[in-house]
Design an enzyme around this catalytic site. Structure first.
Site, PDB file in Angstrom:
ATOM      1  CG  HIS A 103      -1.762  -1.236   1.189  1.00  0.00           C
ATOM      2  ND1 HIS A 103      -1.520  -2.281   1.998  1.00  0.00           N
ATOM      3  CD2 HIS A 103      -3.127  -1.279   0.622  1.00  0.00           C
ATOM      4  CE1 HIS A 103      -2.483  -2.895   1.790  1.00  0.00           C
ATOM      5  NE2 HIS A 103      -3.572  -2.548   0.993  1.00  0.00           N
ATOM      6  CG  HIS A 144      -7.000   3.613  -3.548  1.00  0.00           C
ATOM      7  ND1 HIS A 144      -5.659   3.838  -4.355  1.00  0.00           N
ATOM      8  CD2 HIS A 144      -6.580   2.539  -3.272  1.00  0.00           C
ATOM      9  CE1 HIS A 144      -4.776   3.018  -4.162  1.00  0.00           C
ATOM     10  NE2 HIS A 144      -5.441   1.712  -3.764  1.00  0.00           N
TER      11      HIS A 144
END
Length: 226
Positions: A103, A144
């Site tokens: 991420h 996001h």
């Protein structure tokens, strides 16, 4: 990771913030050479190498791509986005991604590029999605996983992590007795959203502040739904 979305640490010189001169360089489009070629390819190609973009942009794949897409698509002109503030926002957004195995800012750039191609080459733009929707989608894709800790929602809830406590991990049921996905134990997603919207309220990063409230409200709704 801070519990509350605080963009102040992302807008100062040094540390996690961007250098103003660096932001000015990002705003100086068009770029040239290998970076420009990769960005042009990313604009419309189904095949794309986010790692090559990271190398060509000297470790700034997300900010370079976000700024390029906003400029190349005409959204900066359409919505009168200030070039330097947009560049500063892109750098600050990128700085909000931690150095996680997955991420991270390279992953965010990859998602952003895929979303843009799906919208533009998938027949949704122009037509189904208007310019405001496209702008909301690009910001949502870029942010996001903003400030993602690398931990799953289930882990955050099970360990009573401060983020789970902050965003309330209880399962909320609707009138029909069914829960919407956004209410289902998702402290991480709530944090990504809160951080993005907090950044957009920061004077140095408020690139949408001049838009009519109706447009800002519509964008906020779209981003939350995405």
């Amino acid at each position: 990771m801070p519990l509350l979305a605080d963009p102040s640490g992302l807008t100062q010189d040094g540390g996690d913030g961007e250098d103003p001169a660096d932001a000015e360089g990002l705003a100086a489009v068009p770029c040239s050479g290998a970076l420009h070629s990769l960005l042009e390819a990313a604009y419309s190609s189904w095949t794309y190498d986010s790692f090559a973009l990271a190398a060509a942009s000297q470790g700034h794949p997300l900010s370079a791509l976000l700024y390029f897409l906003l400029h190349r698509s005409g959204l900066m002109t359409r919505f009168r986005l200030d070039p330097l503030m947009t560049a500063r926002f892109a750098r600050a957004l990128e700085a909000g991604y931690q150095d996680q195995p997955y991420h991270n800012k390279i992953h965010a750039a990859d998602v952003l590029q895929t979303l843009h191609v799906v919208l533009t080459r998938g027949g949704l733009v122009p037509g189904y999605a208007d310019p405001l929707t496209l702008l909301a989608c690009l910001l949502a894709g870029a942010a996001h996983d903003l400030q993602h800790s690398g931990l799953t929602n289930d882990f955050l809830v099970a360990t009573e992590h401060p983020l789970a406590l902050l965003y309330n991990d209880n399962l909320s049921l609707g009138a029909a007795g069914r829960a919407h996905w956004s209410d289902c134990r998702s402290p991480a997603e709530n944090h990504h959203l809160a951080t993005l919207f907090s950044m957009l309220r920061c004077p140095e990063l408020a690139l949408l502040a001049h838009l009519p409230k109706q447009e800002r409200d519509k964008m906020r709704k779209i981003i939350i739904e995405l």
